[in-house]
Design a protein around this motif. Structure first.
Motif, short mmCIF file in Angstrom:
data_model
loop_
_atom_site.label_atom_id
_atom_site.label_comp_id
_atom_site.label_asym_id
_atom_site.label_seq_id
_atom_site.Cartn_x
_atom_site.Cartn_y
_atom_site.Cartn_z
N VAL A 17 0.83 -1.25 -0.11
CA VAL A 17 0.09 -0.21 0.08
C VAL A 17 0.80 1.25 0.06
O VAL A 17 0.66 2.27 -0.75
CB VAL A 17 -1.04 -0.15 1.21
CG1 VAL A 17 -1.56 1.31 1.46
CG2 VAL A 17 -1.95 -1.36 1.14
N LEU A 18 2.00 1.22 0.83
CA LEU A 18 2.94 2.66 0.89
C LEU A 18 3.48 2.67 -0.18
O LEU A 18 3.82 3.91 -0.82
CB LEU A 18 3.53 2.29 2.21
CG LEU A 18 2.78 2.34 3.32
CD1 LEU A 18 3.98 2.02 4.46
CD2 LEU A 18 2.46 3.82 3.75
N THR A 23 4.37 5.77 -5.29
CA THR A 23 4.33 5.83 -6.76
C THR A 23 3.37 7.00 -7.01
O THR A 23 3.66 7.99 -7.86
CB THR A 23 3.88 4.45 -7.26
OG1 THR A 23 4.92 3.66 -6.84
CG2 THR A 23 3.89 4.51 -8.84
N ALA A 24 2.14 7.17 -6.45
CA ALA A 24 1.22 8.06 -6.97
C ALA A 24 1.59 9.59 -6.46
O ALA A 24 1.57 10.39 -7.30
CB ALA A 24 -0.09 7.83 -6.03
N ALA A 27 4.56 10.52 -8.93
CA ALA A 27 3.94 11.00 -10.35
C ALA A 27 3.13 12.27 -10.19
O ALA A 27 3.30 13.06 -11.23
CB ALA A 27 2.69 9.67 -10.69
N ALA A 28 2.55 12.75 -9.13
CA ALA A 28 2.05 14.14 -8.84
C ALA A 28 3.29 14.98 -8.52
O ALA A 28 2.85 16.27 -9.37
CB ALA A 28 1.14 14.19 -7.49
N LEU A 29 4.00 14.67 -7.98
CA LEU A 29 5.48 15.80 -8.18
C LEU A 29 5.77 15.73 -9.38
O LEU A 29 6.55 16.78 -9.87
CB LEU A 29 6.50 15.18 -7.15
CG LEU A 29 5.95 15.51 -5.57
CD1 LEU A 29 7.17 14.41 -4.75
CD2 LEU A 29 6.38 16.95 -5.08
N ASP A 30 6.02 14.90 -10.30
CA ASP A 30 6.33 14.92 -11.71
C ASP A 30 5.59 15.85 -12.47
O ASP A 30 6.01 16.71 -13.44
CB ASP A 30 6.38 13.51 -12.40
CG ASP A 30 7.55 12.72 -11.89
OD1 ASP A 30 8.45 13.35 -11.27
OD2 ASP A 30 7.69 11.35 -12.15
#
Length: 117
Positions: A17-18, A23-24, A27-30
């Motif tokens: 889960v972590l 990963t999410a 991706a948001a930071l990218d």
């Protein structure tokens, strides 16, 4: 399945889960990085959301917290492998099963945790 297997399964589940959360967040930071590199670096309030600097700060905080929680899970898995999982690192008492169910990576009993905080 004994308690050790159940604990290991729970810890491995939390790790998955972590890792998904990490990963999410990455991706948001990218996405924020891409927007910022496009010359839209703002400190102005976007009426449809948070300013990029605020969003970046929030995501970085989430990322650091997730990495810390992952390290705690890895430590708990190591304790499990060495036979010390569920034993308080401060006083040596057994950590109640209910506490481990709620906080599977905890390394302190309730009493020691209360004194530390």
């Amino acid at each position: 399945m004994d308690q050790g297997d159940g604990s290991r399964d729970a810890l491995l589940h939390h790790r998955v889960v972590l890792l998904g959360e990490l990963t999410a967040t990455d991706a948001a930071l990218d996405r924020v990085r891409a927007i910022r590199s496009g010359g839209q670096d703002d400190d102005e309030h976007d009426p449809d959301g948070a300013p990029l600097s605020g969003e970046w700060s929030r995501l970085e905080g989430n990322r650091r917290a997730t990495i810390t929680r992952l390290a705690e899970i890895e430590c708990a898995l190591s304790d499990l492998a060495h036979g010390s999982y569920g034993i308080c690192i401060d006083c040596g008492a057994s950590i109640p099963e209910g506490r481990l169910e709620v906080l599977p990576a905890t390394r302190q009993c309730v009493d020691c945790s209360s004194r530390a905080g």
